[in-house]
Write a protein that holds these residues in place. Structure first.
Motif, PDB file in Angstrom:
ATOM      1  N   SER A 115     -11.039   3.778  -0.800  1.00  0.00           N
ATOM      2  CA  SER A 115     -10.876   3.138  -2.112  1.00  0.00           C
ATOM      3  C   SER A 115      -9.440   2.673  -2.347  1.00  0.00           C
ATOM      4  O   SER A 115      -9.201   1.649  -2.976  1.00  0.00           O
ATOM      5  CB  SER A 115     -11.261   4.109  -3.236  1.00  0.00           C
ATOM      6  OG  SER A 115     -12.617   4.451  -3.168  1.00  0.00           O
ATOM      7  N   LEU A 161     -14.760  -7.392   5.043  1.00  0.00           N
ATOM      8  CA  LEU A 161     -15.711  -6.280   5.000  1.00  0.00           C
ATOM      9  C   LEU A 161     -16.202  -6.063   3.568  1.00  0.00           C
ATOM     10  O   LEU A 161     -15.437  -6.223   2.615  1.00  0.00           O
ATOM     11  CB  LEU A 161     -15.057  -4.985   5.517  1.00  0.00           C
ATOM     12  CG  LEU A 161     -14.687  -4.971   6.997  1.00  0.00           C
ATOM     13  CD1 LEU A 161     -14.068  -3.625   7.373  1.00  0.00           C
ATOM     14  CD2 LEU A 161     -15.891  -5.249   7.893  1.00  0.00           C
ATOM     15  N   LYS A 189     -12.356   6.610 -11.319  1.00  0.00           N
ATOM     16  CA  LYS A 189     -13.626   6.486 -10.589  1.00  0.00           C
ATOM     17  C   LYS A 189     -14.235   7.862 -10.309  1.00  0.00           C
ATOM     18  O   LYS A 189     -15.424   8.082 -10.568  1.00  0.00           O
ATOM     19  CB  LYS A 189     -13.381   5.748  -9.263  1.00  0.00           C
ATOM     20  CG  LYS A 189     -14.560   5.810  -8.300  1.00  0.00           C
ATOM     21  CD  LYS A 189     -14.266   5.113  -6.961  1.00  0.00           C
ATOM     22  CE  LYS A 189     -15.360   5.448  -5.938  1.00  0.00           C
ATOM     23  NZ  LYS A 189     -15.236   4.654  -4.715  1.00  0.00           N
ATOM     24  N   PHE A 218      -7.227   1.681  -0.117  1.00  0.00           N
ATOM     25  CA  PHE A 218      -6.914   0.475   0.663  1.00  0.00           C
ATOM     26  C   PHE A 218      -7.800  -0.692   0.221  1.00  0.00           C
ATOM     27  O   PHE A 218      -7.319  -1.792  -0.006  1.00  0.00           O
ATOM     28  CB  PHE A 218      -7.110   0.749   2.164  1.00  0.00           C
ATOM     29  CG  PHE A 218      -5.990   1.534   2.775  1.00  0.00           C
ATOM     30  CD1 PHE A 218      -4.913   0.886   3.365  1.00  0.00           C
ATOM     31  CD2 PHE A 218      -5.986   2.918   2.743  1.00  0.00           C
ATOM     32  CE1 PHE A 218      -3.869   1.599   3.914  1.00  0.00           C
ATOM     33  CE2 PHE A 218      -4.937   3.641   3.288  1.00  0.00           C
ATOM     34  CZ  PHE A 218      -3.875   2.989   3.878  1.00  0.00           C
ATOM     35  N   GLY A 219      -9.088  -0.404   0.112  1.00  0.00           N
ATOM     36  CA  GLY A 219     -10.012  -1.435  -0.340  1.00  0.00           C
ATOM     37  C   GLY A 219     -10.139  -2.562   0.668  1.00  0.00           C
ATOM     38  O   GLY A 219      -9.499  -2.577   1.726  1.00  0.00           O
ATOM     39  N   ARG A 220     -10.969  -3.464   0.317  1.00  0.00           N
ATOM     40  CA  ARG A 220     -11.232  -4.644   1.146  1.00  0.00           C
ATOM     41  C   ARG A 220      -9.923  -5.344   1.539  1.00  0.00           C
ATOM     42  O   ARG A 220      -9.760  -5.779   2.681  1.00  0.00           O
ATOM     43  CB  ARG A 220     -12.109  -5.568   0.287  1.00  0.00           C
ATOM     44  CG  ARG A 220     -12.305  -6.964   0.754  1.00  0.00           C
ATOM     45  CD  ARG A 220     -12.703  -7.878  -0.442  1.00  0.00           C
ATOM     46  NE  ARG A 220     -13.815  -7.381  -1.230  1.00  0.00           N
ATOM     47  CZ  ARG A 220     -15.077  -7.764  -1.051  1.00  0.00           C
ATOM     48  NH1 ARG A 220     -15.388  -8.611  -0.101  1.00  0.00           N
ATOM     49  NH2 ARG A 220     -16.026  -7.292  -1.833  1.00  0.00           N
ATOM     50  N   GLY A 264     -10.157  -8.774   5.244  1.00  0.00           N
ATOM     51  CA  GLY A 264     -10.698  -8.773   3.880  1.00  0.00           C
ATOM     52  C   GLY A 264     -12.161  -9.148   3.810  1.00  0.00           C
ATOM     53  O   GLY A 264     -12.705  -9.291   2.718  1.00  0.00           O
ATOM     54  N   ILE A 290     -16.446  -3.952   1.196  1.00  0.00           N
ATOM     55  CA  ILE A 290     -15.898  -2.687   0.691  1.00  0.00           C
ATOM     56  C   ILE A 290     -15.299  -3.023  -0.661  1.00  0.00           C
ATOM     57  O   ILE A 290     -14.869  -4.153  -0.883  1.00  0.00           O
ATOM     58  CB  ILE A 290     -14.854  -2.161   1.700  1.00  0.00           C
ATOM     59  CG1 ILE A 290     -15.589  -1.563   2.894  1.00  0.00           C
ATOM     60  CG2 ILE A 290     -13.896  -1.165   1.084  1.00  0.00           C
ATOM     61  CD1 ILE A 290     -14.710  -1.210   4.031  1.00  0.00           C
ATOM     62  N   ALA A 291     -15.282  -2.068  -1.554  1.00  0.00           N
ATOM     63  CA  ALA A 291     -14.778  -2.345  -2.898  1.00  0.00           C
ATOM     64  C   ALA A 291     -13.318  -2.795  -2.864  1.00  0.00           C
ATOM     65  O   ALA A 291     -12.601  -2.546  -1.898  1.00  0.00           O
ATOM     66  CB  ALA A 291     -14.923  -1.091  -3.761  1.00  0.00           C
ATOM     67  N   ASP A 292     -12.909  -3.437  -3.939  1.00  0.00           N
ATOM     68  CA  ASP A 292     -11.501  -3.820  -4.059  1.00  0.00           C
ATOM     69  C   ASP A 292     -10.620  -2.581  -4.101  1.00  0.00           C
ATOM     70  O   ASP A 292     -11.048  -1.517  -4.541  1.00  0.00           O
ATOM     71  CB  ASP A 292     -11.289  -4.610  -5.358  1.00  0.00           C
ATOM     72  CG  ASP A 292     -11.873  -6.015  -5.259  1.00  0.00           C
ATOM     73  OD1 ASP A 292     -12.041  -6.514  -4.127  1.00  0.00           O
ATOM     74  OD2 ASP A 292     -12.173  -6.596  -6.314  1.00  0.00           O
ATOM     75  N   ALA A 293      -9.390  -2.754  -3.647  1.00  0.00           N
ATOM     76  CA  ALA A 293      -8.437  -1.646  -3.648  1.00  0.00           C
ATOM     77  C   ALA A 293      -8.242  -1.134  -5.071  1.00  0.00           C
ATOM     78  O   ALA A 293      -8.174  -1.919  -6.018  1.00  0.00           O
ATOM     79  CB  ALA A 293      -7.098  -2.105  -3.075  1.00  0.00           C
ATOM     80  N   LEU A 294      -8.156   0.166  -5.220  1.00  0.00           N
ATOM     81  CA  LEU A 294      -7.914   0.772  -6.523  1.00  0.00           C
ATOM     82  C   LEU A 294      -6.504   1.341  -6.583  1.00  0.00           C
ATOM     83  O   LEU A 294      -5.999   1.885  -5.595  1.00  0.00           O
ATOM     84  CB  LEU A 294      -8.902   1.919  -6.772  1.00  0.00           C
ATOM     85  CG  LEU A 294     -10.371   1.559  -6.980  1.00  0.00           C
ATOM     86  CD1 LEU A 294     -11.191   2.832  -7.177  1.00  0.00           C
ATOM     87  CD2 LEU A 294     -10.525   0.653  -8.191  1.00  0.00           C
ATOM     88  N   ILE A 305      -8.467   5.365  -8.997  1.00  0.00           N
ATOM     89  CA  ILE A 305      -9.181   6.384  -8.218  1.00  0.00           C
ATOM     90  C   ILE A 305      -9.496   7.590  -9.098  1.00  0.00           C
ATOM     91  O   ILE A 305     -10.606   8.110  -9.084  1.00  0.00           O
ATOM     92  CB  ILE A 305      -8.344   6.778  -6.980  1.00  0.00           C
ATOM     93  CG1 ILE A 305      -8.382   5.641  -5.966  1.00  0.00           C
ATOM     94  CG2 ILE A 305      -8.858   8.078  -6.354  1.00  0.00           C
ATOM     95  CD1 ILE A 305      -7.519   5.845  -4.751  1.00  0.00           C
ATOM     96  N   MET A 343       0.838  -1.201   0.000  1.00  0.00           N
ATOM     97  CA  MET A 343       0.000   0.000   0.000  1.00  0.00           C
ATOM     98  C   MET A 343       0.870   1.247   0.000  1.00  0.00           C
ATOM     99  O   MET A 343       1.721   1.409   0.872  1.00  0.00           O
ATOM    100  CB  MET A 343      -0.869  -0.015   1.261  1.00  0.00           C
ATOM    101  CG  MET A 343      -2.332  -0.084   0.973  1.00  0.00           C
ATOM    102  SD  MET A 343      -2.845   1.058  -0.325  1.00  0.00           S
ATOM    103  CE  MET A 343      -2.547   2.615   0.459  1.00  0.00           C
TER     104      MET A 343
END
Lengths: 448, 479, 448, 479
Positions: free
Chosen positions: B335, A41, A55, B337-339, A39, A43-47, A52, A1
């Motif tokens: 976004s 939750l 989007k 970090f994401g899931r 992993g 929530i959308a996949d990491a972008l 970003i 990240m």
């Protein structure tokens, strides 16, 4: 990240220093039943960063905006011009990524900007002092009512019905959790009837809240109200929604306000779908210690040099806790820097031009209206109500205008729920050109 | 360089800035109200404006210029791409009252953020209205009060607040027409169950708690605490200021918290801006959902809409739909970090805090033993022996190139130093900071304390006289 | 005018100080006949800042761009991803509004960034040293030829025909004003035939210039050329157009280049319709003092602290005048800071991903081509030539692709004038997604 | 704060940045060429990247942080709106080879700029190709050479250059295959007509002149000078570096100049960026128009097009259409002034220079009497008597908060100090600068010169050892 500097090697070495064998051990004080699977939750996949950008660009392009449409919308949010320097200054990490200036030695930038902001806001509103911002105008209005109650040790609040309905409902909402009476005075028309307001004052009244220019854009003399407030020993609170007005017309201070509150969004802050904006709070010097929110004050350092600090913090919640003058902590600090930069760039002359052009655009529009549309009477700054024969006529026009990339006004009932459906709240700024007004008028004719 | 105040710049304003628009007549009616005296706003040319504020900026410390370990403030890196996307014209230059069919893009981002905050907190119903944490507290307490009233329990007006709580907690309760009772913390800095039980009664509306608490410790009895409050007929308000320790790892909603505000400018990295704007969305469980403020963002078919009509709502708490620009940034942070990576926020934040704690624990007094979460608490007890106080240590850190930690908070220990490194700091930076702290500890032991009392010497200003400022307040520059 | 700080009062007072009575007197040394009437130039009327924003927004919207179209265009300019941090850093006034760092004490920011840039460019190209930029790749290539002539004291330059035609024509143009022979070697195909290049070397040859990967994107082994250059005691000059390649394939340095020049535009610089880009110039340590352009070097200050200065300025025109190694003065300084920021943000791993994705996209495209289109053979990085049956077929496809917001390639003859009209130069980067390739292939099928 | 080199940051690179694109196979043929050894580029996380470069930026002086009176460099304010518009996606993210019908917007801006530069210079035919001033010199000389060759005058290879000229002039002539002869300036710092006449002959290709010259003086004999050169069969090249003194007031083309390059990063305020990018468009009269470089931007009907085919052209001098982003900013700067205000650039620039000259002329030696134009020239002659040199004065100015003026240029006087304030500086700033200069003069007279020799003391670094740097050059950091 990309925001996390550690490698796994770093993590392992650090865990070793701490004396635990893995990351999970650091969370062993949280009962096991509450641990969630990594992993899991929704929530959308990491972008990626490019993802970003894509989007948000896609989302942005779904909204019509003031670079591709003409805006005649107001009601508390205005499309004034924002010079590029404003955005540049508040984008600088030194302003953008600083905290509240609790360590003044390394925060003099923010602090001096706040002091300059307070000074210019006080001058523009004609008031003695300004704080270092509230969230926005509605909560600032509510806080003004609360302050007036502290100052007067009386509890009744009188609210003119020509104050922006949103300021009214937030104020009513705040007050409804506390003891004391709240009275709204119905105006019976799209303007302010001070006689009615004055008639509502009684001896228990802590303050009267009016808006100037009022929600419908009308400008009127506050002298009678000032006299009535003096007689009843209550405070006169003046709310406003487009502060640019006071570069052209008499300020709330000159009109005798004890407290003046409102929006500073017009001072270099984009509409942003409603936020972040800038709440302003000003008052007379003598009421200073009952004012909510942070203030920046002048002082000197150990070497005798001039410097600035946040001051009067004994009013605030981190010292006074439940006896604080307000619960506000984070405010709109960066927007103060934006407004200070904007006002510096504009000066009296620039602000005056903004105000003149804003008012001239409205005057041009109103004085050319076709017969089937009427505008509210009297003095108006940059906002008024247009009335059509019926809702069908209005909506036909709205639709035709939107097809020509003009947002022609806000259906009044969208803000003032009780209004019938044939009115349009229309606002102009210096971003409206004569050609836009001509287009507006042409569509009015065609979509009759 | 001494940059003067705007008002001291030695000249008249230059020619007016050239502005667009209608350069025409204003109405005669309006002219009658013309301002008689100029406001005296000292316009500068653009070169001077930029130079003035750029120079001012140089006197600031920010996350981009250095470490900023303010406990309970979560000063993490603010991504630059977020600043880019929030300025897209279709997100920046839109009006809250333009037709909803022309604003679906922004509404989608807000709706998505609501969902995500619900997921992260374990409290599925979310309002984005509150403009800051304290504002979220007020909104949350309004909902709690409304729920209790709906149960016919309108006598419940007492809010229990641990003595370690943020000052906004009691202030918000007071604003909501409730009164607070302070709970004395236990010897471990946590909530004392006996103390809690002793104060629970049928006037109790809520417990307001921060977990991890402001000593950086996780309230391990959380389940029992919530159970006790619920059994007594009250509700549990969570102060989400410290959510950074839990994000992606555990959820307050699962633990029994009924209502939680989320400081997006902390956990989700929207810039603090020198004191705001922030954002304080509130997430609640099914019990409190009917009372959420309006407007609410709802999906009807494929269309998102702002709904204002709702009988059970506590009403609006703000005059606009919310701090939209702040939320756009929060959406972008999540976004990124994401899931897959979201839990790493909490992991690295907690790792960093414990690392600092372990590097310093032998030289600074640690009031409460054990693991910390995202921040660690020290005191000046050892340095007091050498005549050095927390304030001296803080100011000396400035000379050594760091922003100080939070000082004298929480109030439950004497001379508190609360350090929160966040997940975006490198080990290299943490080591440099710890080395500086150890250097200070060395200096104290060596009796070499002059630099500590004199500090700071390096920045543009030395210690400022706060008493003078408060005694005779000068808040505006005289004309 | 908002950029001019003076009021007329200031002007009058200053004229008085000077001792002249009006502004015209300050220009009295210019013969009267040359004075032009104020306002008489045929230039547009002054625009407000809002007017400027509108004007350029309108111009911008007339151009299709990479946020609303898919780009398969290369030929020296590539659409790689630019992280937001790059633009932020180079927008900071401290970098943006500084001059060439001739006063090193107050320019260490620019200087350290340049030193870091030089180091990273040297590492990426595998060369010993880098200068602090040239204008762009074509002029850098020309300068490389001139430098090789200085180093070898020979004058003939051999240029492979597979070097970007624009680099070739600029180099030829530069050389044509000077004595000495210039020979271009026709490759006879869309690739590089080293045998032909080597055959063109003679004893008068100062250098051989090849491109790697070549203009057609092909990657090949330079060892035979290195040997031939050693034998002829001439320099091997390697040009390149997309430096991201060297995160994946062997560097020019590893291949034995004496001088490597090319474009750094791929390192965080937007395409910008061709500029400003970033010319790179690297060479072996031993040729350092014949290198053109500015360089930043390490030294120490009066207190012995490490610092950086512009150095080796005795090569430059302000000292050496007509004997300077080049006439270049202003270079692309800010773009070096951009590239340094980009490389720092990427690191080996990020650069490697950029290169892998760029190459993988091309491989994916080429390996799925339908039968009626052929791609050049051999190893290719992220660029190749697609050939159609005839110009009609190609142009039909181009048009269809453009209607689907795809810029499918550059007609080869647009850069290589002599090429016949059935070829398309196609490039890919990490901004091309699998879906874009699928769309591309689908259109190829449909527009057959 | 000492920010280390990137390469000294004490850690491995963190996890790779997440990138878009095709995460697939590469061809086997390409794999055979895989790089064997990593380049060793030290990737940092985004927080560390930003902090590193933000900290570096803090060591720089820029126009936005203070006065920058570098003579002949025209360091004026760079408008922020220009930075905004150049980043519009339809101007930033476009390819020079995309179909012309999809790029008409950018071509319009370029075409308009060409027109305007022609108007301002009085030389109606303009190329935007040259990437900088020196590059413009080369392109201009190429055109002159081509025109002379076309006249059958290919023996004309001599270029006359005053000894006050910028160093790029002779370097560009050499690159164009010509040789230069230096003209000794007259006693007034201007071109000596006799000296000029003495060197004009049938080998003379051109005179390269800067007007106003680098002593800040207008060459009042300009008409006669041009006439003499033309009569001798040569052409006159104008170095446009000092165009700021004339813009909107007088035009080089009207005076007889045949060819002029225009440094848009000077006159039209595109930022200098720490050394570039700049832009060096060349404007020429009808005589030289046939020889303009390609590609040219031409209008055919309503369509703008890049034309490459032209038999008489000197060919391309750049591999791209030019420094487009720089020209967008230049267009915006001219747009802001417009027809109405353009002359104020020169007026205020010349006013400011003369103001500084008159405030300093009694205390600093003025080598050439009379009006100056946009810059004024002083020398250290008076201060020499006290053992103080130009370099000392320059470095002392740093401690007093100013960027020094240009020093030791032009070469025609000893210890030159060339001061160019530009039009965007306030009287307040000029006064502060002049006060600092007078303070230095006072210190010299008082014999209080230690601070002058030691200067600078305040910035992050003191005087740097240039000899050491040049003797053993270290241009890259070792692995």
């Amino acid at each position: 990240m990309r925001f996390l500097p550690h490698t796994d090697t770093d993590r392992t070495a650090m865990l070793e220093t701490i004396g635990v064998s893995n990351m999970a051990e650091l969370f062993s004080d949280i009962p096991g039943e509450f641990h969630i699977e990594k992993g899991s939750l929704e929530i959308a996949d990491a972008l990626s960063e490019a993802g970003i950008v894509r989007k948000f660009t896609k989302a942005s392009e779904k909204n019509r905006n003031a670079t591709n449409s003409r805006y005649f919308l107001g009601g508390g949010t205005y499309h004034h011009f924002v010079p590029a320097v404003v955005d540049y200054i508040i984008s600088r990490g030194e302003f953008l990524t600083a905290y509240t200036p609790y360590q003044p030695e390394i925060s003099q930038g923010t602090l001096q900007a706040l002091f300059e902001f307070q000074t210019m806001i006080a001058r523009l509103t004609g008031m003695d002092v300004s704080n270092a911002s509230m969230y926005e105008a509605a909560t600032a209005t509510a806080e003004a009512a609360l302050m007036a109650r502290r100052v007067t040790r009386k509890s009744r609040v009188v609210m003119a019905g020509s104050v922006n309905p949103r300021y009214r409902s937030v104020t009513a909402n705040y007050l409804s959790r506390l003891d004391g009476e709240y009275a709204e005075v119905d105006m019976g028309r799209h303007g302010t009837d001070l006689d009615k307001v004055i008639a509502a004052i009684d001896e228990k009244t802590a303050c009267v809240i009016v808006q100037y220019p009022d929600f419908y854009g009308s400008v009127y003399d506050l002298a009678p109200l000032r006299a009535a407030c003096d007689a009843a020993r209550c405070l006169m609170v003046v709310a406003f929604s487009d502060i640019s007005a006071f570069a052209l017309i008499e300020s709330p201070g000159a009109m005798g306000a004890d407290i003046a509150v409102g929006s500073g969004q017009s001072l270099g802050i984009p509409m942003g779908f409603g936020g972040p904006h800038l709440g302003l709070f000003t008052c007379k010097q003598k009421y200073l210690r009952q004012m909510p929110g942070r203030v920046c004050g002048l002082t000197s350092d150990a070497d005798g040099k001039r410097g600035f600090v946040l001051t009067l913090s004994t009013r605030e919640q981190h010292i006074r806790r439940e006896k604080a003058t307000s619960n506000i902590c984070s405010n709109q600090g960066l927007m103060c820097t934006a407004a200070a930069t904007y006002m510096t760039q504009m000066g009296d002359a620039g602000l005056g031009t903004v105000a003149r052009h804003s008012a001239a655009a409205l005057h041009s529009l109103v004085s050319q209206l076709p017969g089937h549309v009427t505008a509210a009477h009297g003095a108006h700054y940059n906002e008024t109500v247009l009335s059509f024969a019926d809702q069908q006529a209005r909506d036909r026009f709205l639709k035709a205008a939107q097809e020509s990339d003009i947002f022609a006004g806000i259906p009044l009932e969208q803000i003032e729920t009780a209004a019938d459906g044939r009115h349009l709240l229309v606002a102009t700024t210096e971003m409206v050109e004569e050609a836009d007004i001509n287009d507006y008028l042409a569509i009015l004719e065609v979509a009759k | 360089h001494e940059e003067p105040l705007l008002f001291e710049h030695a000249h008249e304003a230059p020619e007016s800035i050239n502005l667009p628009g209608v350069d025409g007549e204003i109405s005669a009616e309006l002219s009658a109200f013309s301002r008689k005296q100029a406001a005296n706003i000292p316009g500068l040319s653009e070169p001077e404006t930029v130079r003035h504020f750029v120079r001012l900026s140089q006197w600031n410390h920010g996350i981009e210029t250095g470490f900023y370990p303010l406990g309970s403030c979560t000063m993490k890196y603010n991504p630059r791409v977020n600043e880019q996307v929030v300025r897209l014209p279709g997100l920046a230059h839109i009006h809250p009252d333009q037709p909803e069919d022309t604003a679906q893009g922004v509404l989608e981002l807000m709706y998505e953020l609501q969902d995500w905050l619900g997921e992260v907190s374990g409290l599925p119903h979310v309002t984005l209205q509150p403009a800051a944490g304290a504002h979220g507290e007020l909104a949350g307490l309004m909902m709690i009060k409304a729920a209790l009233d709906a149960r016919g329990q309108s006598q419940r007006r007492k809010v229990l607040v641990p003595d370690s709580a943020h000052g906004t907690n009691p202030a918000s309760a007071a604003l909501c027409g409730m009164h607070t009772v302070e709970l004395k913390s236990g010897a471990d800095g946590r909530i004392d169950l006996d103390e809690l039980k002793a104060h629970l009664d049928d006037e109790t509306a809520a417990l307001m708690m921060t977990n991890p608490n402001t000593a950086g410790a996780f309230e391990s009895d959380i389940k029992e605490i919530c159970q006790l409050v619920h059994d007594a007929g009250g509700l549990v308000y969570g102060d989400g200021a410290n959510l950074n320790a839990l994000v992606g790892v555990a959820r307050p909603g699962d633990m029994g918290i009924d209502c939680l505000h989320i400081n997006v400018h902390k956990t989700f990295s929207t810039p603090h801006g020198g004191g705001g704007p922030g954002g304080g969305p509130v997430a609640v469980n099914d019990t409190l959902a009917p009372y959420l403020p309006v407007p609410r963002i709802e999906k009807h078919g494929d269309t998102l809409t702002l709904v204002n009509a709702c009988d059970t709502s506590v009403g609006p708490v703000l005059g606009t739909p919310g701090q939209i620009g702040v939320y756009i940034r929060a959406n972008a942070y999540i976004s990124a970090f994401g899931r897959q990576h979201l839990h790493k926020i909490a992991e690295d934040a907690v790792l960093n805090a414990n690392y600092v704690l372990h590097r310093l624990k032998d030289r600074y007094h640690v009031p409460f033993e054990g693991l910390c979460k995202h921040e660690c608490l020290l005191t000046d007890e050892i340095q007091n022996k050498h005549g050095v106080k927390t304030l001296d240590i803080a100011k000396r850190l400035i000379d050594l190139g760091f922003h100080p930690m939070t000082v004298y908070f929480p109030l439950i220990v004497h001379g508190a130093m609360l350090i929160e490194p966040t997940e975006t700091e490198s080990r290299e930076t943490l080591d440099a900071f710890c080395d500086a702290m150890l250097e200070i500890a060395d200096a104290c032991e060596a009796g070499d304390t002059e630099a500590l009392h004199e500090a700071p010497l390096k920045p543009f200003r030395r210690r400022l006289d706060e008493t003078q400022a408060a005694r005779k307040p000068v808040l505006v520059w005289p004309e």
